[in-house]
Design a protein around this motif. Structure first.
Motif, PDB file in Angstrom:
ATOM      1  N   LEU A 159       0.854  -1.190   0.000  1.00  0.00           N
ATOM      2  CA  LEU A 159       0.000   0.000   0.000  1.00  0.00           C
ATOM      3  C   LEU A 159       0.884   1.232   0.000  1.00  0.00           C
ATOM      4  CD1 LEU A 159      -2.879   1.126   0.144  1.00  0.00           C
ATOM      5  CD2 LEU A 159      -2.672   1.110   2.646  1.00  0.00           C
ATOM      6  N   ASP A 160       0.580   2.175  -0.906  1.00  0.00           N
ATOM      7  CA  ASP A 160       1.338   3.422  -0.979  1.00  0.00           C
ATOM      8  C   ASP A 160       0.367   4.550  -1.287  1.00  0.00           C
ATOM      9  OD1 ASP A 160       3.485   5.318  -1.255  1.00  0.00           O
ATOM     10  OD2 ASP A 160       4.780   3.656  -1.830  1.00  0.00           O
ATOM     11  N   ALA A 161       0.915   5.705  -1.680  1.00  0.00           N
ATOM     12  CA  ALA A 161       0.073   6.873  -1.899  1.00  0.00           C
ATOM     13  C   ALA A 161      -0.780   6.752  -3.149  1.00  0.00           C
ATOM     14  CB  ALA A 161       0.924   8.140  -1.957  1.00  0.00           C
ATOM     15  N   ASP A 162      -0.272   6.070  -4.176  1.00  0.00           N
ATOM     16  CA  ASP A 162      -1.012   6.018  -5.438  1.00  0.00           C
ATOM     17  C   ASP A 162      -1.109   4.617  -6.035  1.00  0.00           C
ATOM     18  OD1 ASP A 162       1.621   5.775  -6.089  1.00  0.00           O
ATOM     19  OD2 ASP A 162       1.638   7.321  -7.645  1.00  0.00           O
ATOM     20  N   TYR A 163      -0.792   3.582  -5.267  1.00  0.00           N
ATOM     21  CA  TYR A 163      -0.978   2.222  -5.757  1.00  0.00           C
ATOM     22  C   TYR A 163      -1.142   1.268  -4.585  1.00  0.00           C
ATOM     23  CZ  TYR A 163       3.965   1.293  -4.708  1.00  0.00           C
ATOM     24  OH  TYR A 163       5.171   1.142  -4.084  1.00  0.00           O
ATOM     25  N   THR A 177      -2.731   0.772  -9.924  1.00  0.00           N
ATOM     26  CA  THR A 177      -1.915   1.985  -9.876  1.00  0.00           C
ATOM     27  C   THR A 177      -2.748   3.194 -10.269  1.00  0.00           C
ATOM     28  OG1 THR A 177      -1.191   1.653 -12.162  1.00  0.00           O
ATOM     29  CG2 THR A 177       0.178   0.690 -10.417  1.00  0.00           C
ATOM     30  N   GLY A 178      -2.139   4.367 -10.167  1.00  0.00           N
ATOM     31  CA  GLY A 178      -2.812   5.601 -10.551  1.00  0.00           C
ATOM     32  C   GLY A 178      -3.921   6.006  -9.606  1.00  0.00           C
ATOM     33  N   LEU A 179      -3.811   5.606  -8.334  1.00  0.00           N
ATOM     34  CA  LEU A 179      -4.836   5.935  -7.349  1.00  0.00           C
ATOM     35  C   LEU A 179      -4.638   7.349  -6.813  1.00  0.00           C
ATOM     36  CD1 LEU A 179      -4.833   2.559  -5.371  1.00  0.00           C
ATOM     37  CD2 LEU A 179      -6.276   3.224  -7.303  1.00  0.00           C
ATOM     38  N   GLN A 180      -5.665   7.878  -6.180  1.00  0.00           N
ATOM     39  CA  GLN A 180      -5.603   9.201  -5.590  1.00  0.00           C
ATOM     40  C   GLN A 180      -5.027   9.119  -4.178  1.00  0.00           C
ATOM     41  OE1 GLN A 180      -9.420  11.271  -5.889  1.00  0.00           O
ATOM     42  NE2 GLN A 180      -9.962  10.058  -7.684  1.00  0.00           N
ATOM     43  N   PHE A 181      -4.312  10.179  -3.785  1.00  0.00           N
ATOM     44  CA  PHE A 181      -3.741  10.208  -2.442  1.00  0.00           C
ATOM     45  C   PHE A 181      -4.844  10.276  -1.386  1.00  0.00           C
ATOM     46  CE2 PHE A 181      -0.315  12.815  -4.760  1.00  0.00           C
ATOM     47  CZ  PHE A 181       0.330  11.661  -5.169  1.00  0.00           C
ATOM     48  N   GLU A 182      -4.613   9.625  -0.245  1.00  0.00           N
ATOM     49  CA  GLU A 182      -5.509   9.685   0.914  1.00  0.00           C
ATOM     50  C   GLU A 182      -6.973   9.455   0.520  1.00  0.00           C
ATOM     51  OE1 GLU A 182      -4.104  12.473   4.338  1.00  0.00           O
ATOM     52  OE2 GLU A 182      -3.860  13.610   2.485  1.00  0.00           O
ATOM     53  N   THR A 183      -7.213   8.388  -0.209  1.00  0.00           N
ATOM     54  CA  THR A 183      -8.550   8.108  -0.730  1.00  0.00           C
ATOM     55  C   THR A 183      -8.931   6.667  -0.423  1.00  0.00           C
ATOM     56  OG1 THR A 183      -8.197   9.696  -2.521  1.00  0.00           O
ATOM     57  CG2 THR A 183      -9.997   8.117  -2.807  1.00  0.00           C
ATOM     58  N   ALA A 184     -10.211   6.468  -0.012  1.00  0.00           N
ATOM     59  CA  ALA A 184     -10.713   5.131   0.299  1.00  0.00           C
ATOM     60  C   ALA A 184     -11.285   4.478  -0.959  1.00  0.00           C
ATOM     61  CB  ALA A 184     -11.789   5.209   1.379  1.00  0.00           C
ATOM     62  N   TYR A 185     -10.981   3.194  -1.143  1.00  0.00           N
ATOM     63  CA  TYR A 185     -11.467   2.415  -2.287  1.00  0.00           C
ATOM     64  C   TYR A 185     -12.114   1.127  -1.797  1.00  0.00           C
ATOM     65  CZ  TYR A 185      -8.688   5.402  -5.368  1.00  0.00           C
ATOM     66  OH  TYR A 185      -8.175   6.471  -6.061  1.00  0.00           O
ATOM     67  N   ASP A 186     -13.098   0.637  -2.562  1.00  0.00           N
ATOM     68  CA  ASP A 186     -13.730  -0.660  -2.320  1.00  0.00           C
ATOM     69  C   ASP A 186     -13.280  -1.641  -3.395  1.00  0.00           C
ATOM     70  OD1 ASP A 186     -15.098   0.179  -0.116  1.00  0.00           O
ATOM     71  OD2 ASP A 186     -17.026   0.468  -1.138  1.00  0.00           O
ATOM     72  N   THR A 219      -7.443   2.389   2.214  1.00  0.00           N
ATOM     73  CA  THR A 219      -7.225   3.824   2.019  1.00  0.00           C
ATOM     74  C   THR A 219      -5.762   4.077   1.682  1.00  0.00           C
ATOM     75  OG1 THR A 219      -8.976   4.368   3.599  1.00  0.00           O
ATOM     76  CG2 THR A 219      -7.407   6.120   3.043  1.00  0.00           C
ATOM     77  N   THR A 220      -5.514   4.784   0.601  1.00  0.00           N
ATOM     78  CA  THR A 220      -4.140   5.091   0.194  1.00  0.00           C
ATOM     79  C   THR A 220      -3.505   6.079   1.166  1.00  0.00           C
ATOM     80  OG1 THR A 220      -5.002   6.800  -1.276  1.00  0.00           O
ATOM     81  CG2 THR A 220      -4.531   4.649  -2.247  1.00  0.00           C
ATOM     82  N   TYR A 221      -2.188   6.085   1.158  1.00  0.00           N
ATOM     83  CA  TYR A 221      -1.444   6.988   2.037  1.00  0.00           C
ATOM     84  C   TYR A 221      -1.495   8.417   1.514  1.00  0.00           C
ATOM     85  CZ  TYR A 221       0.624   2.804   4.141  1.00  0.00           C
ATOM     86  OH  TYR A 221       0.824   1.610   4.767  1.00  0.00           O
ATOM     87  N   ALA A 222      -1.040   9.337   2.362  1.00  0.00           N
ATOM     88  CA  ALA A 222      -0.928  10.732   1.951  1.00  0.00           C
ATOM     89  C   ALA A 222       0.189  10.876   0.922  1.00  0.00           C
ATOM     90  CB  ALA A 222      -0.642  11.617   3.165  1.00  0.00           C
ATOM     91  N   GLU A 223       0.151  11.975   0.198  1.00  0.00           N
ATOM     92  CA  GLU A 223       1.189  12.235  -0.800  1.00  0.00           C
ATOM     93  C   GLU A 223       2.561  12.232  -0.139  1.00  0.00           C
ATOM     94  OE1 GLU A 223       2.373  15.620  -4.154  1.00  0.00           O
ATOM     95  OE2 GLU A 223       0.745  15.955  -2.754  1.00  0.00           O
TER      96      GLU A 223
END
Length: 362
Positions: free
Chosen positions: A51-55, A99-108, A131-135
Motif C-alpha cells: 500500500l502506498d500513496a497512489d498504488y 496503480t494511478g490511485l488518488q492520495f488519501e482516498t478510500a477504495y472498495d 485507504t491510500t497513504y498521503a502524498e
C-alpha cells in the motif's frame, strides 16, 4: 409354475408411495450434492500486501485453483453491480496490483470466482476497503549559495535533507519555470553538494534551482530557488545603460517601438531583444520576460537606438497583444574586441503597455 409380477401403473397408490420415498432424506441429499457440484467457490481472505500513496496490491485466498477471478474496484461506496461504475480486470492469480490511485482516498474492492466446469461465476465477495497513504513529502534543499562565478561559468553549493540521496540542479533565464524542462538546463547530481555550470554567456543573468530526490519516501521535492546570479562581463566592457522606450507607435499598419540607450563602449554593433513581460513581475523592482525562449533579437541599430519602424515581437510570426506589457534589453560589442557585453536588465523605463489602436484618438 407360472409367476405373475404386478407392476405399478401411473397414478397407482404403489407409484405414489415410491415417489414419496424418493422425496425423503436420501433423495434430498442426492439433490443437494448435485447442486454443490454446480457452485463456484466464493472468494475469502482479503488482505493488502502493498500500500502506498497512489498504488496498492490486494490479495485473497486462492479458492479457485486452476480457475480465474474477476477483480473490480472503485471509490468507496460505488455501485459494484453497475458495470460502468468501477474498473474491472480478469486475472488467473489470487492478487492484483492497481496503480494511478488518488492520495488519501478510500477504495472498495470486489472479487468473484470464474469457474469453467461448469462455466459459471460465484457471488461477489466484498467490499474490501483500503485507504491510500498521503502524498509522499520530500524536503527541499536549503543553503543555496553562489560559490564562484566567471565570464562563462558559475559554481553553486547547497545542503540536501537527510532523506535525500541526490537530486537535480538547474539553471535558466531569469524568470523561467523550473518545472518545464524545455525552459532550463538540468543535471542529476549525487554525492557532494556542489556543481559548476559552464558555457554560460558573459554578463548574463540566470536563475539557479536545486531539487531533492528522496528514497524514503520515494519522491521528488519542490524546486528550491531561484538564486539569481549574473556572470561576469569582459574586463573593461560596460553594459549599456539607461535603456528607455522613447517611442511607441500604434494605430497604423506600421506599428513600431523605438528603444534608446547609452552605449558606454561607443561601438556601432548592438543587439536588442524584446518580448512580452511576465505579469507577476510587473509589481516588482525587476521585471522579467514571460518566456525568454520566444524572444526575438534584432540587430538593426546604430549603436545607440533601434532603427525606426522596427517591431519587437515575442516571435517573428506574432503581433503585439493589446493590453499586454512588452519590454527590451540591449547588449553591445566591446571596444576591446573581446565580444559582447552582458545584457542590460529590464527596468520600468524599458517596458511599455500595448494600447488599443482603435481607441487611439477617440
Amino acid at each position: 409354475m407360472l409367476m405373475i409380477i404386478a407392476v405399478p401403473v401411473i397414478g397407482s397408490p404403489h407409484l405414489d408411495r415410491l415417489n414419496e420415498e424418493m422425496a425423503g432424506d436420501q433423495g434430498l441429499k442426492m439433490c443437494t450434492q448435485k447442486t454443490n457440484l454446480l457452485d463456484c467457490p466464493v472468494v475469502t481472505g482479503f488482505y493488502t500486501s502493498i500500500l502506498d500513496a497512489d498504488y496498492a496490491s490486494i490479495g485473497w485466498s486462492d479458492v479457485n485453483p486452476g480457475g480465474g477471478y474477476t477483480f473490480q474496484y472503485g471509490l468507496a461506496g460505488y455501485d459494484y453491480l453497475n458495470p460502468d461504475a468501477g474498473t474491472s480486470f480478469y486475472t488467473e492469480n489470487s492478487s492484483k496490483t492497481i496503480t494511478g490511485l488518488q492520495f488519501e482516498t478510500a477504495y472498495d474492492v470486489y472479487v468473484r470466482s470464474e469457474c469453467s466446469n461448469p462455466t459459471t461465476s460465484s457471488e461477489w465477495a466484498g467490499p474490501y476497503t483500503f485507504t491510500t497513504y498521503a502524498e509522499p513529502f520530500c524536503d527541499a534543499p536549503f543553503n543555496l549559495t553562489l560559490a564562484d562565478v566567471g565570464l562563462d561559468y558559475a559554481s553553486f553549493t547547497w545542503s540536501f535533507p537527510n532523506s535525500a540521496d541526490g537530486g537535480k540542479v538547474q539553471y535558466g533565464p531569469v524568470g523561467h519555470d523550473p518545472t518545464q524542462q524545455s525552459q532550463g538546463h538540468w543535471v542529476s547530481v549525487f554525492g557532494p553538494t556542489v556543481f559548476t555550470f559552464e558555457d554560460l554567456d558573459p554578463g548574463t543573468s540566470y536563475d539557479f534551482y536545486v531539487q531533492s530526490n528522496c528514497i524514503n519516501p520515494f519522491a521528488d521535492s519542490e524546486w528550491a530557488g531561484p538564486l539569481t546570479f549574473q556572470t561576469e562581463g569582459y574586463a573593461g566592457c560596460d553594459i549599456p545603460a539607461n535603456v528607455t522606450i522613447q517611442e511607441v507607435g500604434f494605430g497604423t499598419t506600421a506599428a513600431r517601438v523605438k528603444p534608446v540607450w547609452n552605449n558606454i563602449e561607443g561601438t556601432s554593433y548592438c543587439e536588442v531583444r524584446g518580448g512580452r513581460i511576465s505579469p507577476a513581475s510587473l509589481s516588482t523592482p525587476q521585471p522579467v520576460f514571460a518566456n525568454i525562449y520566444n524572444l526575438r533579437t534584432l540587430t538593426q541599430t546604430n549603436g545607440s537606438e533601434l532603427n525606426f519602424n522596427v517591431r519587437l515581437y515575442t516571435d517573428a510570426g506574432y503581433s503585439f497583444i493589446v493590453g499586454e506589457t512588452y519590454g527590451a534589453e540591449v547588449r553591445c560589442s566591446c571596444e576591446n574586441g573581446e565580444g559582447l557585453s552582458g545584457w542590460s536588465l529590464l527596468t520600468h523605463e524599458s517596458i511599455f503597455l500595448v494600447p488599443d489602436p482603435f481607441a487611439i484618438g477617440k
